[in-house]
Design an enzyme around this catalytic site. Structure first.
Site, PDB file in Angstrom:
ATOM      1  N   GLU A  80       0.814  -1.218   0.000  1.00 49.61           N
ATOM      2  CA  GLU A  80       0.000   0.000   0.000  1.00 49.61           C
ATOM      3  C   GLU A  80       0.851   1.274   0.000  1.00 49.61           C
ATOM      4  O   GLU A  80       0.356   2.350  -0.348  1.00 49.61           O
ATOM      5  CB  GLU A  80      -0.906   0.023   1.240  1.00 49.61           C
ATOM      6  CG  GLU A  80      -2.021  -1.008   1.232  1.00 49.61           C
ATOM      7  CD  GLU A  80      -3.226  -0.564   0.424  1.00 49.61           C
ATOM      8  OE1 GLU A  80      -3.162   0.500  -0.215  1.00 49.61           O
ATOM      9  OE2 GLU A  80      -4.231  -1.285   0.429  1.00 49.61           O
ATOM     10  N   GLU A 111       7.789 -22.161   7.062  1.00 52.58           N
ATOM     11  CA  GLU A 111       8.094 -21.362   8.246  1.00 52.58           C
ATOM     12  C   GLU A 111       9.373 -21.831   8.927  1.00 52.58           C
ATOM     13  O   GLU A 111       9.995 -21.082   9.688  1.00 52.58           O
ATOM     14  CB  GLU A 111       6.937 -21.422   9.235  1.00 52.58           C
ATOM     15  CG  GLU A 111       5.642 -20.838   8.698  1.00 52.58           C
ATOM     16  CD  GLU A 111       4.556 -20.734   9.762  1.00 52.58           C
ATOM     17  OE1 GLU A 111       4.858 -21.028  10.943  1.00 52.58           O
ATOM     18  OE2 GLU A 111       3.430 -20.366   9.419  1.00 52.58           O
TER      19      GLU A 111
END
Length: 300
Positions: A80, A111
């Site tokens: 953004e 992970e």
């Protein structure tokens, strides 16, 4: 030793045994409690936002690093910034364990991939800022990346939902969002994710403010690259410069879509003069407008 709060059983009992209305209420209550957990981190969030702003001012990079749902929060925030605040995309890196998904597949084993974490941080330089996020604060990908980034001279901002976790111990700036046990035990996309999203929103928004990309509560460095944003930018120019929309649109055109520059053009500058003013005042619109006003008063 009790399990970390992100793994503890919910305090409300088994949510699947509740009525749909009661379960929905419990989920909402969990979200509200998670947001409240952000409050204690406000001082560190304010300081960390200045670190991020300084990184952008000096031409260095922000590097978001996370896995799983924390990675999705990082992705949303980092993506953004160019549109909202005009931050160059080249100044932002986003590293998510297993890569950014193109479908709904996010394998959990990524992970644990510490080799991938080392690879993700190989281009980090001194002066960069790494924002590393992990609900548990012990995810191997995140912890390894934080160690590597710090070793390379980057400032490490860590966001975790468990106090005294390994990730927080590594970090230069520790943002602990101690959210309560999830309504569905261990599902950290719920409360922990909400708290992370709020914290990231605050960090990046405060960074934009400190960089001078917000003036009078408006996004003065918004990139106007579609019809809606051209309209928004035109409205911002109209509001701040106090000119009709036709003049605002012309100023935006003459400034090649640079909203901040267009505000100064609409206030009486040429595009080059506006650019020079912004450079002289470190991109802060207030002093630029004050300078224009002072020059007009001197002429009168």
């Amino acid at each position: 030793m009790p399990p970390p709060t992100t793994e503890q059983l919910p305090q409300i009992g088994a949510i699947d045994m509740l009525s749909p209305h009661a379960a929905t209420q419990a989920l909402l209550d969990g979200q509200m409690a998670a947001l409240d957990a952000v409050r204690s981190a406000l001082p560190t969030l304010a300081d960390a936002s200045e670190t991020m702003a300084a990184t952008i001012r000096t031409g260095n990079s922000l590097i978001y690093i996370a896995a799983g749902s924390s990675g999705l929060m990082a992705l949303a925030d980092g993506c953004e910034l160019p549109g909202t605040f005009g931050i160059p995309p080249s100044s932002i890196q986003i590293h998510m364990a297993g890569g950014i998904p193109t479908d709904a597949s996010m394998p959990g084993n990524t992970e644990d991939d510490t080799q991938a974490a080392e690879l993700a941080t190989q281009n980090i330089q001194k002066g960069d800022t790494a924002i590393v996020i992990s609900a548990s604060g012990s995810t191997p990908f995140a912890v390894t990346a934080a160690k590597s980034a710090k070793a390379k001279g980057a400032t490490v901002i860590a966001i975790a939902n468990n106090p005294a976790s390994p990730l927080l111990k590594i970090a230069d700036m520790q943002i602990c969002l101690q959210t309560p046990p999830e309504a569905i035990a261990g599902s950290t996309r719920l409360g922990a994710g909400t708290a992370q999203k709020a914290a990231l929103n605050m960090l990046s928004s405060m960074m934009g403010i400190r960089l001078g990309h917000v003036y009078q509560g408006q996004m003065v460095n918004v990139v106007a690259d579609n019809a809606k944003l051209v309209q928004r930018a035109t409205g911002i120019i109209t509001n701040i410069a106090g000119v009709p929309s036709e003049i605002a649109k012309a100023a935006l055109h003459d400034s090649n879509g640079n909203t901040k520059q267009a505000i100064l053009v609409a206030s009486g500058c040429s595009a080059q003069e506006a650019n020079d003013l912004l450079l002289a005042h470190d991109g802060q619109l207030g002093p630029c407008l004050q300078s224009i006003t002072s020059n007009k008063d001197a002429i009168v």
